[in-house]
Every structure is written in C-alpha cells, then in structure tokens.
Design an enzyme around this catalytic site. Structure first.
Site, PDB file in Angstrom:
ATOM      1  N   ARG A  25     132.647 -20.883   3.918  1.00  0.00           N
ATOM      2  CA  ARG A  25     133.413 -21.295   2.734  1.00  0.00           C
ATOM      3  C   ARG A  25     133.812 -20.134   1.815  1.00  0.00           C
ATOM      4  O   ARG A  25     134.933 -20.132   1.297  1.00  0.00           O
ATOM      5  CB  ARG A  25     132.622 -22.342   1.943  1.00  0.00           C
ATOM      6  CG  ARG A  25     132.538 -23.715   2.639  1.00  0.00           C
ATOM      7  CD  ARG A  25     131.795 -24.698   1.736  1.00  0.00           C
ATOM      8  NE  ARG A  25     131.709 -26.034   2.284  1.00  0.00           N
ATOM      9  CZ  ARG A  25     130.664 -26.521   2.953  1.00  0.00           C
ATOM     10  NH1 ARG A  25     129.611 -25.735   3.187  1.00  0.00           N
ATOM     11  NH2 ARG A  25     130.656 -27.765   3.385  1.00  0.00           N
ATOM     12  N   ARG A  27     132.127 -38.024   5.823  1.00  0.00           N
ATOM     13  CA  ARG A  27     132.434 -37.123   4.724  1.00  0.00           C
ATOM     14  C   ARG A  27     133.116 -37.878   3.596  1.00  0.00           C
ATOM     15  O   ARG A  27     134.339 -38.089   3.602  1.00  0.00           O
ATOM     16  CB  ARG A  27     133.321 -35.977   5.207  1.00  0.00           C
ATOM     17  CG  ARG A  27     132.687 -35.168   6.339  1.00  0.00           C
ATOM     18  CD  ARG A  27     133.631 -34.133   6.905  1.00  0.00           C
ATOM     19  NE  ARG A  27     133.063 -33.484   8.091  1.00  0.00           N
ATOM     20  CZ  ARG A  27     133.720 -32.646   8.877  1.00  0.00           C
ATOM     21  NH1 ARG A  27     134.981 -32.338   8.605  1.00  0.00           N
ATOM     22  NH2 ARG A  27     133.132 -32.118   9.936  1.00  0.00           N
ATOM     23  N   SER A  36     125.636 -20.891   7.398  1.00  0.00           N
ATOM     24  CA  SER A  36     125.337 -22.086   6.589  1.00  0.00           C
ATOM     25  C   SER A  36     124.500 -21.720   5.372  1.00  0.00           C
ATOM     26  O   SER A  36     123.279 -21.531   5.463  1.00  0.00           O
ATOM     27  CB  SER A  36     124.643 -23.185   7.393  1.00  0.00           C
ATOM     28  OG  SER A  36     125.450 -23.639   8.464  1.00  0.00           O
ATOM     29  N   HIS A  62     126.611 -26.486  10.559  1.00  0.00           N
ATOM     30  CA  HIS A  62     128.030 -26.703  10.241  1.00  0.00           C
ATOM     31  C   HIS A  62     128.252 -26.744   8.726  1.00  0.00           C
ATOM     32  O   HIS A  62     129.094 -27.480   8.223  1.00  0.00           O
ATOM     33  CB  HIS A  62     128.522 -28.009  10.874  1.00  0.00           C
ATOM     34  CG  HIS A  62     129.933 -27.947  11.375  1.00  0.00           C
ATOM     35  ND1 HIS A  62     130.250 -27.860  12.708  1.00  0.00           N
ATOM     36  CD2 HIS A  62     131.125 -27.965  10.725  1.00  0.00           C
ATOM     37  CE1 HIS A  62     131.568 -27.839  12.856  1.00  0.00           C
ATOM     38  NE2 HIS A  62     132.113 -27.893  11.657  1.00  0.00           N
ATOM     39  N   LYS A 105     126.769 -22.753  19.528  1.00  0.00           N
ATOM     40  CA  LYS A 105     126.717 -22.880  18.061  1.00  0.00           C
ATOM     41  C   LYS A 105     126.247 -24.284  17.661  1.00  0.00           C
ATOM     42  O   LYS A 105     126.730 -25.277  18.188  1.00  0.00           O
ATOM     43  CB  LYS A 105     128.101 -22.619  17.466  1.00  0.00           C
ATOM     44  CG  LYS A 105     128.162 -22.666  15.940  1.00  0.00           C
ATOM     45  CD  LYS A 105     129.557 -22.294  15.459  1.00  0.00           C
ATOM     46  CE  LYS A 105     129.635 -22.213  13.948  1.00  0.00           C
ATOM     47  NZ  LYS A 105     129.593 -23.543  13.314  1.00  0.00           N
ATOM     48  N   ARG A 118     128.216 -30.152   7.027  1.00  0.00           N
ATOM     49  CA  ARG A 118     129.361 -31.061   7.120  1.00  0.00           C
ATOM     50  C   ARG A 118     129.189 -32.181   8.142  1.00  0.00           C
ATOM     51  O   ARG A 118     129.978 -33.111   8.161  1.00  0.00           O
ATOM     52  CB  ARG A 118     130.620 -30.259   7.470  1.00  0.00           C
ATOM     53  CG  ARG A 118     131.057 -29.328   6.361  1.00  0.00           C
ATOM     54  CD  ARG A 118     132.140 -28.369   6.803  1.00  0.00           C
ATOM     55  NE  ARG A 118     133.358 -29.012   7.245  1.00  0.00           N
ATOM     56  CZ  ARG A 118     134.273 -29.559   6.447  1.00  0.00           C
ATOM     57  NH1 ARG A 118     134.072 -29.576   5.138  1.00  0.00           N
ATOM     58  NH2 ARG A 118     135.368 -30.088   6.938  1.00  0.00           N
ATOM     59  N   TYR A 165     138.392 -31.151   1.491  1.00  0.00           N
ATOM     60  CA  TYR A 165     138.142 -30.887   2.900  1.00  0.00           C
ATOM     61  C   TYR A 165     137.234 -29.673   3.083  1.00  0.00           C
ATOM     62  O   TYR A 165     136.307 -29.700   3.896  1.00  0.00           O
ATOM     63  CB  TYR A 165     139.455 -30.669   3.654  1.00  0.00           C
ATOM     64  CG  TYR A 165     139.232 -30.407   5.124  1.00  0.00           C
ATOM     65  CD1 TYR A 165     138.959 -31.450   5.989  1.00  0.00           C
ATOM     66  CD2 TYR A 165     139.249 -29.111   5.629  1.00  0.00           C
ATOM     67  CE1 TYR A 165     138.702 -31.217   7.330  1.00  0.00           C
ATOM     68  CE2 TYR A 165     138.999 -28.865   6.970  1.00  0.00           C
ATOM     69  CZ  TYR A 165     138.731 -29.925   7.817  1.00  0.00           C
ATOM     70  OH  TYR A 165     138.466 -29.669   9.141  1.00  0.00           O
TER      71      TYR A 165
END
Length: 428
Positions: free
Chosen positions: A379, A189, A356, A321, A297, A324, A48
C-alpha cells in the site's frame, strides 16, 4: 552512493531543500501516507486499496505485530560502511525491498504500472508485476529497461491461459514467478461491497488478460456463441460502466462502445480468474511450464512452508495479502519466524520473502531480523503513486531505503547479515 550512505544523503537533501521552502512530495512518516492519499484518491479507488476483509482485524493485526518488537542498539561499532544488498535468484539487489504486486493501479494514477516501474527503477528496486495490472506486462518490462522484475501469477481455471501468461512472463524477462495462493475467491471486503464496486466488472485491472492471445480467443468464442445482446436500462451507472469497459479494452474507445468484445472480456475474466480446486498436486504442472524460479506467496503455516520446500520451489513468500482476504487472520509478522524455522529446518536456503504491514524502515528492520530475506512494499507505494505519480513512488521507496540504512547505522549494524533475532526483544 557516497560513503555516508543513502540515509544521510537523503536526509541532507531534504533539509537543504527545506531551507529554500521545498518540502517532500510525500510524507516521510510512512504512517501518514494513507491519510494524505485519501484526500486525493476517488472514494472507490481509496476503498479498493485501503480496504481489507471483514472487520479489517487482519490489517490492524499486521501493523500491531511490529509494535511487539523493540530493537536493542549496540554501541562503539564502526558503521561508516554499510551494505544493505541482498542476492535473490542470481541478481544482486542494492536493498532488501521489493515492490509488492498490487492490482488496478489505474485507480491511483492514470499511468498506473508504468509510473510504478519508473519509480522502482529510479530506486533500483525490483517490481513484482501483478496479473491484475492496468498495463500489459510487456509494456511495463520496456519501462523497466532491464532493471529487473518478477511476475505474480493468479492461477486461472483455464490451463491454456496459465501457460500463456507464464510464457509471456518469461519472454519479457521476468526473474521469478510468484504464485499467489490465497485468492481462490475474493475476500469479503465491506468497503467495496458497500459501494457495489468491483473494478474488474468495469474492465479495470484486466490488461494482462485482454492483451493475451489465449484470452482473446476465449472472448471471440464467447461472442460467437452469444445470442442477441440484452442491453441494460441506460441508467447513469450503466453508461459509466460501459464507458469504463470501453476505455480499458484495447482499441478505439468509440468503436468499443458498440462492440460486444469489452463486455465479453469482463464476463470471460470473471469466469476464468481463479482455480479454487488448486492443490499441491498441481505444482509439477507449473514446474513443467517454466524454467523460472517459482515462489509461493501466501504461506503462513510452517507445515505449508515445509511442503513448499519439499515440492522444490525456489522461494517462500510470507503474506496474508495485507489483510485483504481472511478476516482475523494471523498477522504475517507473527507467522514469519515459524515459516523461517520450517524452511531452514528442512535444510533449504530458499529465500523467505515477507510483506503485509510494513510502513517504515524500522518495520523492515524487524522483519529482516526475524528471518526475512527481503520485504515487499504494498500500500505505501500505491499511496505515493496517488500523491505524486512516479516521483511519489520513488520518494516512498527512497525514504524506506534511507530509514533502514540509518536504523542499521544507529543500532551498530553494518550489513543485513547482522540482522538476527538477537537484535530484538519482544515486549508483548
């Protein structure tokens, strides 16, 4: 902070600890974080967080875009004193970093958003709270203890719910409202699809909703209107999903196992999550709901940036994003200069936020030199969370601050104002 700056301070602390056999809790090389986190996260959790849309070309492009820029150091500049601070919406930030909004943080650590709040507060970095959080915003705000936060809004199809979420964000002290525009639908995804895994369908990452009075009303109405419950065949997977829903729903887990509300909450969320019909004409309604600065955003096209400025928003957030949502999207960094030019060309001094692809302090240096006012860390902070909880988040953010500080010093810069496109050369 001592005169030597956070870069030297952190560097020295790591080396001194190493002399006694203590190594950092997380890798100091940001590119190694993902591999380290993969070893400790569940298969679903890692998929995820790390997964992206389609072929994942957009994520690869985000990272590769930074490799097309090189820094040109300048010599014989007194860099004894360095200032990495930036002012955003009336608050002075010690560094240009923000904790980008990431949902379902419980997949990385049980303390989820609360642990991220402690790590962010330790580094005096503003956290952007996600609508898809694992912890209600009020609880996270208390953990932040007034150190500052923004709230990221997914615009729901239910107007009353949108207004309630915005009102709660104001009440718990948010400094700004960040409206994510690129998620009218979830992107394709494959990592999640191949596992048949959507955390929200298991009741994960919907704490902002289940804690909301309007959403609770919608759930009660669904339960009241429902006929006799149809119970699925009790396969191990079905039982695991029921347990997950029950644990993540407010109240006693044992009671929730037999109550209709947890399942109704998931079904209600899936119904109201997003508003695909959202257009520029809807922005005045949001402006009427709140006095908070509004940041849009997901902006990648200069014309959208101009329209945002014309609409009177307080800030523009360049992001795809993290790759994603749209496969083979333009890299966010490649879009940044055009957006900055559009905003400034419209006569606006609105901050341009960026995320990003940032994996290290040198990446942040490039984004700032290309016109970003501040940069979000996505991340990497989640990987730090998975590796060492709040301390891991703090270390990831600390290392980014330290590396950026040293990058400034070693290239002849003494403040963020020195970071201009002339500090870079493009090599590809």
């Amino acid at each position: 902070m001592p005169q030597e700056g956070i870069g030297r301070t952190v560097q020295s602390a790591i080396y001194r600890a190493g002399a006694f056999g203590r190594r950092p809790a997380v890798p100091t090389d940001g590119t190694h974080l993902e591999a380290a986190a993969r070893k400790v996260m569940s298969k679903r959790g890692f998929a995820y967080v790390a997964g992206s849309a389609g072929s994942e070309a957009s994520t690869d492009a985000n990272v590769a875009a930074f490799s097309r820029w090189r820094t040109v150091p300048r010599m014989l500049v007194d860099t004894t004193h360095r200032d990495t601070s930036v002012e955003l919406f009336g608050r002075r930030h010690e560094s240009p970093f923000l904790v980008a909004p990431v949902g379902v943080l419980s997949m990385a650590d049980d303390e989820a958003d609360l642990a991220v709040a402690r790590g962010a507060r330790a580094q005096r970095i503003t956290q952007i709270l996600s609508t898809q959080a694992s912890v209600p915003m009020e609880d996270v705000a208390r953990a932040l203890a007034g150190s500052g936060h923004w709230y990221q809004l997914y615009w729901s199809s239910d107007d009353d719910l949108v207004e309630s979420l915005v009102s709660r964000a104001e009440a718990c002290g948010s400094d700004a409202l960040v409206v994510t525009l690129d998620t009218a639908y979830l992107g394709w995804r494959p990592r999640d699809l191949d596992l048949g895994h959507l955390p929200f369908a298991r009741g994960e990452g919907i704490a902002q909703y289940t804690s909301d009075p309007v959403f609770q009303r919608l759930v009660r109405e669904r339960v009241a209107a429902a006929g006799p419950a149809v119970r699925p065949r009790p396969t191990p997977a079905a039982v695991a999903t029921l347990v997950s829903m029950s644990r993540n729903h407010p109240g006693d887990t044992r009671h929730n196992l037999t109550a209709p509300e947890p399942r109704a909450a998931v079904e209600t969320f899936l119904d109201v999550f997003s508003r695909p019909s959202l257009t520029w004409d809807d922005l005045p309604r949001l402006r009427a709901m709140t006095s908070l600065p509004i940041v849009l955003k997901g902006i990648l096209h200069p014309e959208d940036a101009r329209r945002a400025v014309d609409a009177g928003v307080a800030g523009v957030y360049v992001s795809n994003h993290g790759g994603r949502q749209v496969d083979r999207s333009v890299a966010a960094l490649d879009a940044l200069p055009g957006v900055v030019d559009a905003v400034r060309g419209a006569g606006s001094e609105a901050p341009v936020i960026f995320d990003s692809g940032i994996r290290c302090g040198a990446d942040a240096f490039v984004a700032l030199a290309l016109g970003a006012s501040a940069v979000g860390i996505g991340r990497p902070h989640v990987y730090g969370l998975a590796l060492a909880g709040a301390d891991g988040v703090s270390e990831v953010l600390r290392n980014l601050r330290a590396e950026l500080d040293l990058q400034l010093a070693l290239t002849g810069c003494t403040s963020l104002a020195d970071l201009t496109p002339e500090r870079l050369v493009r090599v590809g």
